[in-house]
Design a protein around this motif. Sequence first.
Motif, mmCIF file in Angstrom:
data_model
loop_
_atom_site.group_PDB
_atom_site.id
_atom_site.type_symbol
_atom_site.label_atom_id
_atom_site.label_comp_id
_atom_site.label_asym_id
_atom_site.label_seq_id
_atom_site.Cartn_x
_atom_site.Cartn_y
_atom_site.Cartn_z
ATOM 1 N N MET A 1 0.844 -1.194 0.000
ATOM 2 C CA MET A 1 0.000 0.000 0.000
ATOM 3 C C MET A 1 0.880 1.245 0.000
ATOM 4 N N THR A 2 0.611 2.171 -0.900
ATOM 5 C CA THR A 2 1.326 3.436 -0.947
ATOM 6 C C THR A 2 0.559 4.463 -0.122
ATOM 7 N N TYR A 3 1.259 5.111 0.816
ATOM 8 C CA TYR A 3 0.602 6.048 1.719
ATOM 9 C C TYR A 3 0.686 7.472 1.181
ATOM 10 N N THR A 4 -0.381 8.208 1.382
ATOM 11 C CA THR A 4 -0.406 9.613 0.952
ATOM 12 C C THR A 4 -0.529 10.585 2.120
ATOM 13 N N THR A 5 -0.949 10.090 3.297
ATOM 14 C CA THR A 5 -1.140 10.977 4.448
ATOM 15 C C THR A 5 -0.057 10.794 5.507
ATOM 16 N N VAL A 6 0.754 9.757 5.368
ATOM 17 C CA VAL A 6 1.823 9.494 6.328
ATOM 18 C C VAL A 6 3.093 9.118 5.583
ATOM 19 N N LEU A 7 4.205 9.309 6.262
ATOM 20 C CA LEU A 7 5.493 8.820 5.780
ATOM 21 C C LEU A 7 5.871 7.617 6.631
ATOM 22 N N PHE A 8 6.406 6.594 5.979
ATOM 23 C CA PHE A 8 6.740 5.353 6.684
ATOM 24 C C PHE A 8 8.142 4.940 6.268
ATOM 25 N N ASP A 9 9.027 4.862 7.257
ATOM 26 C CA ASP A 9 10.420 4.535 6.963
ATOM 27 C C ASP A 9 10.939 3.573 8.024
ATOM 28 N N VAL A 10 11.741 2.611 7.584
ATOM 29 C CA VAL A 10 12.331 1.648 8.510
ATOM 30 C C VAL A 10 13.840 1.656 8.334
ATOM 31 N N ALA A 11 14.555 1.838 9.448
ATOM 32 C CA ALA A 11 16.015 1.796 9.426
ATOM 33 C C ALA A 11 16.507 1.319 10.778
ATOM 34 N N ASP A 12 17.426 0.373 10.767
ATOM 35 C CA ASP A 12 18.037 -0.125 12.008
ATOM 36 C C ASP A 12 16.989 -0.590 13.010
ATOM 37 N N HIS A 13 15.986 -1.290 12.516
ATOM 38 C CA HIS A 13 14.923 -1.898 13.338
ATOM 39 C C HIS A 13 13.944 -0.887 13.926
ATOM 40 N N VAL A 14 14.026 0.381 13.510
ATOM 41 C CA VAL A 14 13.100 1.411 13.988
ATOM 42 C C VAL A 14 12.228 1.884 12.835
ATOM 43 N N ALA A 15 10.924 1.781 12.994
ATOM 44 C CA ALA A 15 9.986 2.317 12.010
ATOM 45 C C ALA A 15 9.599 3.730 12.443
ATOM 46 N N THR A 16 9.819 4.687 11.572
ATOM 47 C CA THR A 16 9.423 6.072 11.855
ATOM 48 C C THR A 16 8.164 6.384 11.050
ATOM 49 N N VAL A 17 7.100 6.697 11.762
ATOM 50 C CA VAL A 17 5.813 7.004 11.141
ATOM 51 C C VAL A 17 5.546 8.500 11.367
ATOM 52 N N THR A 18 5.399 9.233 10.277
ATOM 53 C CA THR A 18 5.237 10.684 10.360
ATOM 54 C C THR A 18 3.887 11.101 9.795
ATOM 55 N N LEU A 19 3.049 11.700 10.628
ATOM 56 C CA LEU A 19 1.806 12.295 10.121
ATOM 57 C C LEU A 19 2.217 13.384 9.133
ATOM 58 N N ASN A 20 1.690 13.311 7.919
ATOM 59 C CA ASN A 20 2.223 14.176 6.866
ATOM 60 C C ASN A 20 1.140 15.000 6.182
ATOM 61 N N ARG A 21 0.382 15.737 6.997
ATOM 62 C CA ARG A 21 -0.586 16.693 6.477
ATOM 63 C C ARG A 21 -0.363 18.042 7.178
ATOM 64 N N PRO A 22 0.843 18.567 7.114
ATOM 65 C CA PRO A 22 1.148 19.779 7.888
ATOM 66 C C PRO A 22 0.275 20.973 7.543
ATOM 67 N N ASP A 23 -0.156 21.088 6.281
ATOM 68 C CA ASP A 23 -1.001 22.218 5.894
ATOM 69 C C ASP A 23 -2.377 22.151 6.552
ATOM 70 N N ALA A 24 -2.765 20.934 6.973
ATOM 71 C CA ALA A 24 -4.038 20.749 7.678
ATOM 72 C C ALA A 24 -3.801 20.469 9.150
ATOM 73 N N LEU A 25 -2.632 20.878 9.663
ATOM 74 C CA LEU A 25 -2.262 20.679 11.062
ATOM 75 C C LEU A 25 -2.284 19.201 11.443
ATOM 76 N N ASN A 26 -2.013 18.366 10.432
ATOM 77 C CA ASN A 26 -1.946 16.910 10.606
ATOM 78 C C ASN A 26 -3.249 16.309 11.131
ATOM 79 N N ALA A 27 -4.350 16.994 10.865
ATOM 80 C CA ALA A 27 -5.651 16.427 11.213
ATOM 81 C C ALA A 27 -5.869 15.143 10.420
ATOM 82 N N PHE A 28 -6.545 14.179 11.040
ATOM 83 C CA PHE A 28 -6.699 12.901 10.349
ATOM 84 C C PHE A 28 -8.006 12.835 9.563
#
Length: 257
Positions: A1-28
């Motif tokens: 699944m390709t995400y459009t509202t979040v960023l998902f990255d995995v490095a060194d066993h850590v998954a970083t999940v970033t809410l990525n709607r800053p223009d909407a104050l990251n409202a879900f």
Amino acid sequence: MTYTTVLFDVADHVATVTLNRPDALNAFTLEMVEEFADLWGRVRADDDIRVVVLRAAGDRAFCTGIDVSEGWRFPANIWTEEDPGLGLSPRANRVWKPVVAAVHGMVAGGAFYWLNDVDFIVSADDATFFDPHVSYGLTSALEPIGLARRVPLGEVMRWALLGLDERMSARRAYEIGLVTELVPYAGLHAHVDALARRIAAKPPAAVQGTVKAVWETLGMDRAAAQAVAWNYPMRGNPIGTAQVSRESFAKPSWTLR
């Protein structure tokens, strides 16, 4: 699944999940809820992921709750309606890997779908916490009920009932135990990433067993919780200790908080 509202990255066993709607104050939105349900499934199934860091893009807000500009799509049959938390929450999706939140800016209302269900929260010193529901004539229920499991009831009720008239400061959130640490915003993400990597370096069987034991017994009375909890070390410790060589174990240089 390709995400459009979040960023998902995995490095060194850590998954970083970033809410990525800053223009909407990251409202879900409903789309974000669906994307979180998918990514929590990925986190749960991928043994390369040992820890999750939850954070947000932009400098104004971690999250301001539901995006009211998009509204919400309710089913015709009210009995099939589902709480958004079923998609957003790591615990509702049975993720037993540690989830650490890094918050900053505005942290409002529905943001607590995440924060009530993470293992601990580190806050930038600029964060403010508030619940706008009652100011708009809306009953606030799910967020304060979850929050009442983390902090004193009086703090929860003041937060919920004063609505937009008052915001809780990062300092007050730290004083009542909602957040475990305050750091300058500029260093927030690097600091939380370092904490996550320290957790990820530990035997995953021991870490995940600890998370599962605490969260699955949280709603029980003490006697029941202790009885159930006995099963976790009986199952997990033989696995976890096998991942550590006591003979070659080097104690880390600890830090004082």
